[in-house]
Write a protein that holds these residues in place. Structure first.
Motif, PDB file in Angstrom:
ATOM      1  N   ASP A 480      62.634  21.641  40.269  1.00 20.78           N
ATOM      2  CA  ASP A 480      60.768  22.313  39.483  1.00 20.78           C
ATOM      3  C   ASP A 480      60.900  23.695  40.372  1.00 20.78           C
ATOM      4  N   ASP A 481      60.860  23.381  41.376  1.00 17.79           N
ATOM      5  CA  ASP A 481      60.929  25.305  42.292  1.00 17.79           C
ATOM      6  C   ASP A 481      62.309  26.123  41.756  1.00 17.79           C
ATOM      7  N   ALA A 482      62.992  25.725  40.535  1.00 17.63           N
ATOM      8  CA  ALA A 482      63.831  26.743  39.741  1.00 17.63           C
ATOM      9  C   ALA A 482      62.959  27.469  38.558  1.00 17.63           C
ATOM     10  N   ARG A 483      62.336  26.493  38.140  1.00 18.01           N
ATOM     11  CA  ARG A 483      62.114  26.675  36.954  1.00 18.01           C
ATOM     12  C   ARG A 483      60.271  27.815  37.090  1.00 18.01           C
ATOM     13  N   ARG A 484      60.126  27.221  38.442  1.00 16.48           N
ATOM     14  CA  ARG A 484      58.965  28.211  39.300  1.00 16.48           C
ATOM     15  C   ARG A 484      59.464  29.648  39.176  1.00 16.48           C
ATOM     16  N   GLU A 485      60.430  29.974  39.317  1.00 19.94           N
ATOM     17  CA  GLU A 485      60.682  31.121  40.594  1.00 19.94           C
ATOM     18  C   GLU A 485      60.166  32.411  39.389  1.00 19.94           C
ATOM     19  N   PRO A 486      60.740  32.391  37.878  1.00 12.66           N
ATOM     20  CA  PRO A 486      60.530  33.264  37.095  1.00 12.66           C
ATOM     21  C   PRO A 486      58.574  33.862  37.472  1.00 12.66           C
ATOM     22  N   ALA A 487      57.826  32.528  36.598  1.00 15.43           N
ATOM     23  CA  ALA A 487      56.629  32.681  36.681  1.00 15.43           C
ATOM     24  C   ALA A 487      56.254  33.548  38.355  1.00 15.43           C
ATOM     25  N   GLN A 488      56.507  32.871  39.810  1.00 15.50           N
ATOM     26  CA  GLN A 488      56.533  33.962  40.887  1.00 15.50           C
ATOM     27  C   GLN A 488      57.021  35.207  40.602  1.00 15.50           C
ATOM     28  N   ASP A 489      58.113  35.457  39.856  1.00  9.38           N
ATOM     29  CA  ASP A 489      58.744  36.790  39.854  1.00  9.38           C
ATOM     30  C   ASP A 489      57.819  38.021  39.483  1.00  9.38           C
ATOM     31  N   ALA A 490      57.143  37.083  38.838  1.00  9.90           N
ATOM     32  CA  ALA A 490      56.491  38.288  37.779  1.00  9.90           C
ATOM     33  C   ALA A 490      54.761  37.673  38.126  1.00  9.90           C
ATOM     34  N   ALA A 491      54.377  36.928  39.048  1.00  8.23           N
ATOM     35  CA  ALA A 491      53.504  37.284  40.327  1.00  8.23           C
ATOM     36  C   ALA A 491      53.588  38.272  41.280  1.00  8.23           C
ATOM     37  N   GLU A 492      55.308  38.611  42.051  1.00  6.21           N
ATOM     38  CA  GLU A 492      55.076  39.271  42.747  1.00  6.21           C
ATOM     39  C   GLU A 492      55.714  40.779  42.083  1.00  6.21           C
ATOM     40  N   PRO A 504      40.423  49.110  48.922  1.00  7.62           N
ATOM     41  CA  PRO A 504      39.985  47.852  49.755  1.00  7.62           C
ATOM     42  C   PRO A 504      41.006  46.537  48.625  1.00  7.62           C
ATOM     43  N   HIS A 505      42.356  46.712  47.805  1.00  3.49           N
ATOM     44  CA  HIS A 505      42.071  45.660  47.254  1.00  3.49           C
ATOM     45  C   HIS A 505      43.949  45.524  48.012  1.00  3.49           C
ATOM     46  N   ARG A 506      44.160  45.957  49.115  1.00  2.21           N
ATOM     47  CA  ARG A 506      45.794  46.395  49.153  1.00  2.21           C
ATOM     48  C   ARG A 506      45.943  44.587  50.175  1.00  2.21           C
ATOM     49  N   LEU A 507      44.549  44.507  51.653  1.00  2.03           N
ATOM     50  CA  LEU A 507      45.205  43.267  51.854  1.00  2.03           C
ATOM     51  C   LEU A 507      45.250  41.955  51.589  1.00  2.03           C
ATOM     52  N   ALA A 508      44.159  42.227  50.143  1.00  2.00           N
ATOM     53  CA  ALA A 508      44.180  40.561  49.732  1.00  2.00           C
ATOM     54  C   ALA A 508      46.149  40.885  49.286  1.00  2.00           C
ATOM     55  N   CYS A 509      46.162  41.745  48.635  1.00  2.00           N
ATOM     56  CA  CYS A 509      47.665  42.035  47.977  1.00  2.00           C
ATOM     57  C   CYS A 509      48.870  41.773  48.615  1.00  2.00           C
ATOM     58  N   LEU A 510      48.294  42.686  49.980  1.00  2.00           N
ATOM     59  CA  LEU A 510      49.754  42.288  50.810  1.00  2.00           C
ATOM     60  C   LEU A 510      49.756  40.578  51.529  1.00  2.00           C
ATOM     61  N   ARG A 511      48.853  39.988  51.435  1.00  2.00           N
ATOM     62  CA  ARG A 511      48.286  38.519  51.963  1.00  2.00           C
ATOM     63  C   ARG A 511      49.537  37.698  51.145  1.00  2.00           C
ATOM     64  N   GLN A 512      49.215  38.159  49.463  1.00  2.00           N
ATOM     65  CA  GLN A 512      49.327  37.364  48.147  1.00  2.00           C
ATOM     66  C   GLN A 512      51.130  37.473  48.601  1.00  2.00           C
ATOM     67  N   LEU A 513      51.505  38.408  48.660  1.00  2.40           N
ATOM     68  CA  LEU A 513      53.010  38.867  49.002  1.00  2.40           C
ATOM     69  C   LEU A 513      53.679  38.099  50.110  1.00  2.40           C
ATOM     70  N   THR A 514      52.503  37.483  51.305  1.00  2.00           N
ATOM     71  CA  THR A 514      53.371  37.298  52.352  1.00  2.00           C
ATOM     72  C   THR A 514      54.029  35.948  51.817  1.00  2.00           C
ATOM     73  N   ALA A 515      52.694  34.770  51.067  1.00  2.00           N
ATOM     74  CA  ALA A 515      52.792  33.651  50.933  1.00  2.00           C
ATOM     75  C   ALA A 515      54.174  33.392  49.313  1.00  2.00           C
ATOM     76  N   ILE A 516      54.253  34.931  48.967  1.00  2.00           N
ATOM     77  CA  ILE A 516      55.499  34.727  48.496  1.00  2.00           C
ATOM     78  C   ILE A 516      56.867  34.022  48.731  1.00  2.00           C
ATOM     79  N   ALA A 517      56.781  35.514  49.440  1.00  2.00           N
ATOM     80  CA  ALA A 517      58.021  35.575  50.535  1.00  2.00           C
ATOM     81  C   ALA A 517      58.677  33.939  50.823  1.00  2.00           C
ATOM     82  N   LEU A 518      57.214  33.855  52.164  1.00  7.43           N
ATOM     83  CA  LEU A 518      57.283  32.214  52.715  1.00  7.43           C
ATOM     84  C   LEU A 518      57.477  31.130  51.635  1.00  7.43           C
ATOM     85  N   ARG A 519      57.176  31.742  50.246  1.00  6.84           N
ATOM     86  CA  ARG A 519      57.820  30.196  49.900  1.00  6.84           C
ATOM     87  C   ARG A 519      58.988  29.971  49.022  1.00  6.84           C
ATOM     88  N   ARG A 520      59.583  30.965  49.360  1.00  8.81           N
ATOM     89  CA  ARG A 520      61.599  31.130  48.457  1.00  8.81           C
ATOM     90  C   ARG A 520      61.857  31.329  49.839  1.00  8.81           C
TER      91      ARG A 520
END
Length: 658
Positions: A480-492, A504-520
């Motif tokens: 299931d995680d493999a099927r999610r990878e294209p969407a995760q790559d697009a979001a990243e 001011p938006h950079r902080l939220a973007c950096l937090r989201q990028l941290t979470a994506i990196a942790l998930r993979r």
């Protein structure tokens, strides 16, 4: 706890001064009619004694304050007895005995995700010890975590804590509550008490702030001694994470509630408690990172989470649990912690999920639902108010969406307006596909538009992450995680593009990028994103908590004249009004100095009532500012408040013809 040197003697003197002044003034006022009658001759003494008859009322209020058996306010919550929850009371008694705390006089259950204890002196000696436990805390946390919290609270009244420490700790709470109660009582009857408290309370609270934080550190240490460092640190982190999860759960519950019937949040929590946030361990780690960035400010009575964990000497375990990868490099921790080693196989998991079984299941058993129903029923008025606020917010969003639809029929929408329309479509109508199509069109017409990039990335993750199928960041990837990878790559890719632009938006973007990196499982990239986000968050918090810096407003003369014409009644009632701009946020601020005289200030100090001139300025601000086209934040100054240096003739608003 030892008294901290010279500051300890200063604190002790203020502590004794408070009680001595209240006792002396209370006795003097209480006996005023008698000694006036005895001191003055004949009819003069009789007249003076008669005029002084109201003074004993004020004297009694001063005498009873430091020695009342109960706090000045009501003891809210459901009073529990051993028959209601025998397992809970057995646990409390065991922890109390281990800590060495005195017996509790009452235990209350309330709706807070917190716990607290109070100790109040009785007039004829002894103390009244009262414990409050939040039902959400028991529903979300494990028995081990709640046991550590009980040990922390009992430590505040234990012999190890020290009589002096307990006296100062609870004196702070007593003076704060007394000041809040006195603020609600207007009139001359409490004038002597009000004058003393207005002078004494701010000085005592300021002098005891450091001591209050030391009391928290000592209570944490006692909790770790009794329950273990792991349980004590887990309790701190679980309270932080689960408290935020509960807030988001309650917000969504009210947003989805029926229009006529308020929800039963505690009953729902006890029955199913499906908390949709955080969605996985990666998001929980982001929440923890944000909490660890918050420093202890000079006016905090409790140390920050980072400082409390550092005092328990758990920085290594903390960072290891925040980076679930075997090859993670060192990570900076709280309060200048040194880099730590890689994750070990024996590190404890992050306590982000709701505990199974929870402390409520173990200690309240079949009384969970009746107690939850009784607490919800006692808060129906507050629940109804929260429901009305949620419905008002939704109506405002629907009206804004309809306004955008009307504008779209008349002209082409701007990039910001199209991004807001897509957000409304996704949130109000749950039309994720339509919102995604609109955002892609907007991005094609306006490449690099930050709100569109962020909203499109959010919708991509929303389509990808279902609450019932969200992966655990620490789990082994599957099909299931493999099927999610294209969407995760697009979001990243979208988050990266947005984070590359300043704002001011950079902080939220950096937090989201941290979470994506942790998930993979990319610990190195997660660390890089997290480090940059932490630095930005600390800088943002420092700017937010710093004293505001004002600069000239930057508006032209025609716009200033229109603004002055709109605010003309206010300019007539006030001593002066200055239009400035906050250097940090860029928002405009209107500083208003109300007209006041020393007579009005003296009457206000005695009665607690603001002057009618100040009330007039407040009413005019509420009535006139909605008519102003520009978003302006009002700030009503009190007499004697220092004016910023930028408050000059150039920034002052003047009436027409003045």
């Amino acid at each position: 706890m030892a008294r901290p040197g010279r500051s300890g003697w200063k604190l002790s003197s203020r502590l004794l001064l408070g009680d001595a002044a209240l006792a002396g003034a209370g006795l003097a006022l209480g006996t005023a009619p008698l000694w006036l009658y005895a001191a003055l001759p004949g009819a003069l003494g009789v007249a003076a004694g008669a005029l002084a008859l109201p003074l004993p009322v004020a004297g009694w209020a001063m005498l009873r304050l430091p020695f009342s058996s109960r706090p000045p306010g009501p003891e809210d919550g459901l009073l529990l007895t051993p028959a209601d929850a025998p397992a809970l009371f057995r646990e409390i008694e065991q922890v109390r005995a281990q800590v060495g705390a005195p017996a509790l006089d009452a235990v209350y259950l309330n709706s807070e995700c917190n716990a607290s204890i109070r100790q109040h002196r009785r007039l004829w000696g002894g103390t009244r010890n009262v414990l409050w436990l939040g039902l959400p805390l028991l529903e979300l946390l494990s028995t081990d975590a709640c046991r550590a919290i009980l040990a922390h609270e009992c430590a505040h009244i234990a012999g190890r804590h020290g009589r002096y420490a307990s006296r100062v700790y609870f004196a702070r709470l007593q003076w704060q509550e007394a000041a809040r109660q006195l603020a609600r009582r207007k009139g001359l009857a409490n004038a002597p008490l009000r004058l003393f408290m207005n002078w004494h309370v701010p000085r005592f609270l300021a002098a005891s702030l450091d001591f209050a934080r030391e009391c928290e550190y000592q209570a944490d240490a006692e909790s770790a001694r009794v329950c273990g460092v792991a349980c004590a640190s887990d309790a701190l982190m679980a309270t932080c994470l689960q408290g935020r999860a509960l807030h988001e759960y309650a917000s969504s519950l009210y947003a989805d509630a029926a229009a006529t019937e308020p929800p039963w949040p505690l009953v729902r929590l006890a029955e199913d408690g499906l908390l949709t946030s955080p969605r996985d361990q990666a998001e929980a780690q982001i929440w923890l990172h944000q909490a660890l960035c918050r420093p202890t400010s000079h006016d905090d009575t409790h140390p920050s989470l980072a400082d409390r964990l550092a005092a328990l000497k758990v920085p290594q375990a903390l960072d290891e649990r925040a980076t679930p990868a075997p090859d993670a490099p060192g990570m900076p921790g709280a309060r200048g912690m040194a880099p730590t080693h890689a994750l070990s196989a024996t590190s404890r998991p992050l306590p982000w999920r709701r505990a199974q079984p929870s402390a409520a299941q173990e200690w309240l058993q079949d009384r969970r639902l009746p107690l939850a129903r009784a607490l919800d029923d006692s808060r129906r008025e507050a629940a109804a108010q929260s429901l009305r606020e949620a419905q008002d917010e939704r109506r405002e969003a629907v009206a804004a969406h309809h306004d955008l639809l009307r504008k779209q029929r008349l002209r082409a929408l701007s990039a910001d307006e199209r991004a807001r329309m897509a957000w409304h479509a996704a949130m109000l109508a749950n039309d994720v596909d339509g919102a995604t199509k609109l955002l892609r069109e907007n991005l094609r017409d306006h490449p690099g538009h930050v709100p569109t990039l962020c909203e499109l990335a959010t919708l991509s993750q929303r389509q990808d992450a279902r609450p019932d199928a969200a992966p655990d960041a620490s789990a082994t990837p599957g099909p299931d995680d493999a099927r999610r990878e294209p969407a995760q790559d697009a979001a990243e890719a979208l988050w990266r593009e947005a984070a590359a632009q300043p704002g001011p938006h950079r902080l939220a973007c950096l937090r989201q990028l941290t979470a994506i990196a942790l998930r993979r499982g990319d610990a190195g990239q997660a660390l890089a994103w997290r480090t940059e986000a932490d630095q930005l968050e600390r800088r943002t918090l420092a700017e937010y908590t710093a004293a505001p810096r004002y600069e000239p407003h930057g508006l032209g003369e025609p716009e200033l004249r229109r603004l002055a014409d709109t605010l003309d009644p206010l300019l007539l009632a006030a001593t002066g009004a200055w239009l400035l701009r906050d250097a940090a946020s860029g928002h405009h601020v209107l500083l208003v100095l109300a007209r006041e005289s020393w007579v009005l200030r003296a009457v206000g100090a005695l009665t607690g009532e603001p002057s009618y001139l100040r009330r007039d300025c407040q009413a005019l601000l509420q009535r006139l500012l909605p008519r102003v086209q520009r978003n302006i934040e009002p700030l009503l100054l009190a007499a004697g408040d220092p004016l910023p240096a930028v408050c000059t003739d150039a920034t002052r608003l003047r009436r027409a013809g003045a």
